[in-house]
Design a protein around this motif. Sequence first.
Motif, PDB file in Angstrom:
ATOM      1  N   ASN A 215     -10.165  -2.332  -6.619  1.00 46.78           N
ATOM      2  CA  ASN A 215     -10.182  -2.683  -5.203  1.00 46.78           C
ATOM      3  C   ASN A 215      -8.786  -2.996  -4.663  1.00 46.78           C
ATOM      4  O   ASN A 215      -8.462  -2.655  -3.526  1.00 46.78           O
ATOM      5  CB  ASN A 215     -11.105  -3.879  -4.959  1.00 46.78           C
ATOM      6  CG  ASN A 215     -12.569  -3.513  -5.043  1.00 46.78           C
ATOM      7  OD1 ASN A 215     -12.942  -2.342  -4.959  1.00 46.78           O
ATOM      8  ND2 ASN A 215     -13.424  -4.506  -5.240  1.00 46.78           N
ATOM      9  N   VAL A 216      -7.955  -3.664  -5.465  1.00 46.67           N
ATOM     10  CA  VAL A 216      -6.602  -3.982  -5.010  1.00 46.67           C
ATOM     11  C   VAL A 216      -5.812  -2.689  -4.780  1.00 46.67           C
ATOM     12  O   VAL A 216      -5.113  -2.538  -3.768  1.00 46.67           O
ATOM     13  CB  VAL A 216      -5.874  -4.887  -6.020  1.00 46.67           C
ATOM     14  CG1 VAL A 216      -4.397  -5.027  -5.656  1.00 46.67           C
ATOM     15  CG2 VAL A 216      -6.522  -6.262  -6.074  1.00 46.67           C
ATOM     16  N   ALA A 217      -5.931  -1.747  -5.731  1.00 42.45           N
ATOM     17  CA  ALA A 217      -5.220  -0.472  -5.574  1.00 42.45           C
ATOM     18  C   ALA A 217      -5.699   0.251  -4.316  1.00 42.45           C
ATOM     19  O   ALA A 217      -4.888   0.786  -3.541  1.00 42.45           O
ATOM     20  CB  ALA A 217      -5.441   0.396  -6.810  1.00 42.45           C
ATOM     21  N   THR A 218      -7.012   0.266  -4.096  1.00 45.43           N
ATOM     22  CA  THR A 218      -7.577   0.908  -2.907  1.00 45.43           C
ATOM     23  C   THR A 218      -7.178   0.160  -1.642  1.00 45.43           C
ATOM     24  O   THR A 218      -6.837   0.761  -0.621  1.00 45.43           O
ATOM     25  CB  THR A 218      -9.108   0.963  -3.014  1.00 45.43           C
ATOM     26  OG1 THR A 218      -9.455   1.784  -4.127  1.00 45.43           O
ATOM     27  CG2 THR A 218      -9.731   1.522  -1.750  1.00 45.43           C
ATOM     28  N   PHE A 219      -7.203  -1.161  -1.695  1.00 48.42           N
ATOM     29  CA  PHE A 219      -6.873  -2.003  -0.546  1.00 48.42           C
ATOM     30  C   PHE A 219      -5.502  -1.660   0.013  1.00 48.42           C
ATOM     31  O   PHE A 219      -5.328  -1.491   1.227  1.00 48.42           O
ATOM     32  CB  PHE A 219      -6.935  -3.468  -0.978  1.00 48.42           C
ATOM     33  CG  PHE A 219      -6.522  -4.452   0.078  1.00 48.42           C
ATOM     34  CD1 PHE A 219      -7.414  -4.869   1.045  1.00 48.42           C
ATOM     35  CD2 PHE A 219      -5.239  -4.990   0.091  1.00 48.42           C
ATOM     36  CE1 PHE A 219      -7.040  -5.789   2.022  1.00 48.42           C
ATOM     37  CE2 PHE A 219      -4.859  -5.908   1.045  1.00 48.42           C
ATOM     38  CZ  PHE A 219      -5.763  -6.301   2.014  1.00 48.42           C
ATOM     39  N   ARG A 220      -4.524  -1.543  -0.870  1.00 48.99           N
ATOM     40  CA  ARG A 220      -3.167  -1.257  -0.401  1.00 48.99           C
ATOM     41  C   ARG A 220      -3.108   0.095   0.301  1.00 48.99           C
ATOM     42  O   ARG A 220      -2.426   0.254   1.319  1.00 48.99           O
ATOM     43  CB  ARG A 220      -2.188  -1.319  -1.583  1.00 48.99           C
ATOM     44  CG  ARG A 220      -2.066  -2.712  -2.157  1.00 48.99           C
ATOM     45  CD  ARG A 220      -0.964  -2.878  -3.179  1.00 48.99           C
ATOM     46  NE  ARG A 220      -1.142  -2.094  -4.378  1.00 48.99           N
ATOM     47  CZ  ARG A 220      -0.689  -2.445  -5.575  1.00 48.99           C
ATOM     48  NH1 ARG A 220      -0.036  -3.596  -5.728  1.00 48.99           N
ATOM     49  NH2 ARG A 220      -0.865  -1.679  -6.629  1.00 48.99           N
ATOM     50  N   THR A 221      -3.844   1.070  -0.230  1.00 46.58           N
ATOM     51  CA  THR A 221      -3.856   2.397   0.382  1.00 46.58           C
ATOM     52  C   THR A 221      -4.522   2.358   1.756  1.00 46.58           C
ATOM     53  O   THR A 221      -4.020   2.939   2.725  1.00 46.58           O
ATOM     54  CB  THR A 221      -4.605   3.390  -0.530  1.00 46.58           C
ATOM     55  OG1 THR A 221      -3.972   3.425  -1.811  1.00 46.58           O
ATOM     56  CG2 THR A 221      -4.612   4.788   0.057  1.00 46.58           C
ATOM     57  N   VAL A 222      -5.650   1.676   1.861  1.00 43.00           N
ATOM     58  CA  VAL A 222      -6.398   1.594   3.119  1.00 43.00           C
ATOM     59  C   VAL A 222      -5.580   0.869   4.184  1.00 43.00           C
ATOM     60  O   VAL A 222      -5.491   1.310   5.337  1.00 43.00           O
ATOM     61  CB  VAL A 222      -7.756   0.893   2.906  1.00 43.00           C
ATOM     62  CG1 VAL A 222      -8.446   0.619   4.237  1.00 43.00           C
ATOM     63  CG2 VAL A 222      -8.664   1.727   2.011  1.00 43.00           C
ATOM     64  N   VAL A 223      -4.975  -0.256   3.815  1.00 39.28           N
ATOM     65  CA  VAL A 223      -4.199  -1.038   4.779  1.00 39.28           C
ATOM     66  C   VAL A 223      -3.055  -0.204   5.341  1.00 39.28           C
ATOM     67  O   VAL A 223      -2.829  -0.166   6.561  1.00 39.28           O
ATOM     68  CB  VAL A 223      -3.668  -2.327   4.122  1.00 39.28           C
ATOM     69  CG1 VAL A 223      -2.639  -3.006   5.028  1.00 39.28           C
ATOM     70  CG2 VAL A 223      -4.806  -3.285   3.825  1.00 39.28           C
ATOM     71  N   ARG A 224      -2.337   0.501   4.465  1.00 34.69           N
ATOM     72  CA  ARG A 224      -1.215   1.305   4.940  1.00 34.69           C
ATOM     73  C   ARG A 224      -1.687   2.422   5.870  1.00 34.69           C
ATOM     74  O   ARG A 224      -1.075   2.685   6.907  1.00 34.69           O
ATOM     75  CB  ARG A 224      -0.468   1.903   3.745  1.00 34.69           C
ATOM     76  CG  ARG A 224       0.332   0.901   2.940  1.00 34.69           C
ATOM     77  CD  ARG A 224       1.276   1.626   1.995  1.00 34.69           C
ATOM     78  NE  ARG A 224       1.936   0.698   1.088  1.00 34.69           N
ATOM     79  CZ  ARG A 224       1.572   0.502  -0.180  1.00 34.69           C
ATOM     80  NH1 ARG A 224       0.552   1.177  -0.679  1.00 34.69           N
ATOM     81  NH2 ARG A 224       2.230  -0.344  -0.947  1.00 34.69           N
ATOM     82  N   ALA A 225      -2.776   3.093   5.481  1.00 31.70           N
ATOM     83  CA  ALA A 225      -3.250   4.231   6.265  1.00 31.70           C
ATOM     84  C   ALA A 225      -3.732   3.802   7.644  1.00 31.70           C
ATOM     85  O   ALA A 225      -3.421   4.444   8.655  1.00 31.70           O
ATOM     86  CB  ALA A 225      -4.365   4.950   5.504  1.00 31.70           C
ATOM     87  N   ILE A 226      -4.488   2.725   7.718  1.00 34.59           N
ATOM     88  CA  ILE A 226      -5.035   2.296   9.007  1.00 34.59           C
ATOM     89  C   ILE A 226      -3.937   1.665   9.873  1.00 34.59           C
ATOM     90  O   ILE A 226      -3.919   1.845  11.094  1.00 34.59           O
ATOM     91  CB  ILE A 226      -6.232   1.355   8.797  1.00 34.59           C
ATOM     92  CG1 ILE A 226      -7.378   2.136   8.139  1.00 34.59           C
ATOM     93  CG2 ILE A 226      -6.682   0.729  10.119  1.00 34.59           C
ATOM     94  CD1 ILE A 226      -8.614   1.328   7.835  1.00 34.59           C
ATOM     95  N   ALA A 227      -3.003   0.952   9.253  1.00 37.11           N
ATOM     96  CA  ALA A 227      -1.864   0.434  10.024  1.00 37.11           C
ATOM     97  C   ALA A 227      -1.088   1.588  10.650  1.00 37.11           C
ATOM     98  O   ALA A 227      -0.665   1.509  11.816  1.00 37.11           O
ATOM     99  CB  ALA A 227      -0.956  -0.397   9.129  1.00 37.11           C
TER     100      ALA A 227
END
Length: 451
Positions: A215-227
């Motif tokens: 989840n942490v690995a995915t979280f960083r990807t999601v946050v960057r993409a949506i930002a």
Amino acid sequence: MTSGNLTTAEQAVLDEIEEKDVDFLRLQFTDILGTVKNVSVPARQAEKAFTEGIYFDGSSIEGFVRIQESDMRLKPDPETFAVLPWRTNDESAAARMICDVIDTSTGEPFEGDPRYVLKRALDRAKEMGYTVNAAPEPEFFLFEEDEEGRATTTTNDAGGYFDLAPKDLASDVRRDIIYGLEDMGFEVEASHHEVAEGQHEINFTYDDALSTADNVATFRTVVRAIAAEHGLHATFMPKPIARINGSGMHTHVSLFTEDGENAFHDGDDEFDLSEEAHAFLAGVLEHAPAITAVANPTVNSYKRLVPGYEAPVYVAWSDRNRSALIRKPAARVPAASRIELRSPDPSCNPYLALAAIIQAGLDGIERGLDAPDPVRENIYEFDEAKREEYGIDTLPANLGDAVDALDEDELVQQALGEHVYEKFVQAKRHEFSEYIVEVSEWELDRYLETF
């Protein structure tokens, strides 16, 4: 899509791919430094990915293998299938699955795969009769981009801790991030503006340690993409702006027994912590310097780990204040008894950091270590003499010192495994050696015209 060679979970993924009109799959894994990598394949290759795996060149990945032994195979974990929220449109979608890396020469898990390193730690816990739960609190900054789309360090709000709009102008971004995470199966517990301008925190509920690292690995990807969809740059750099609070990733850990009881809880203890919890805590404290190399793996990490900015630098624990390295949070119910390690930052490889923490704690249990007394005063206000009186050590002051501590700690080395340990230390010593020969703007401003 049907096949008699697939498991029920794998078949369910094929059905969902068809139902949701998924065109592409991102097969995700991380390198030793924690950078998320992926191999993108057409969704029609999903069955082949399950039955045969997808091959890739491991020599192109940081710290994996040499050029003469480059073939690696990705084995997708069907339990991690999720449609990517920022790639969805009216016609098609993209999805990701997290993969284990297989060494094609042996057919066995690749010892340099960080996910495998964590699985080994969890196997050891299982042999001792435990499962491991973890919950992270990752923080990040949102910055504006310049005219060419490059990141700046200009924040888009003037908010502070728990502020509301209009000061917290990024609340809409956090909302969209949360919706995206929930679409991917996250259970978000809370989100808020952090202490510094432009700084934010989103907490997701505890889960088993492997799912948490995923989840942490995915979280960083999601946050960057949506930002990026909002024209902002999200960074998990621990200290992007001088003289304000940096970004941490406080990590909560607990052990559960095979019958589902919280092994860390004891209502008869003054702190509601069991003997196992005290011993686990003692193990983490003993190995804290070496853990720091893994949990705070960049030169910049140590700009956060300084007194005065709410980051823990003192090797102690407390049930009352946040100045210690480990905190025992209040628990409303027995199942919530846990310890909170406050030093990790979000630049770390979550698989390696959790593996090091878990193995250190299990070492404490196996050796029956006794935890020191908790420190209930504010350690930030102690002078050196008082810290010595209390027997409180400090964490390594820089990446070089942290790697030296790792070099002296056989337990944490074994937790990482020989391959990861050697490649990690090699990369980090190179990073630190590059850093110490650089001349900063601060030095030029201070000395150029003075001497």
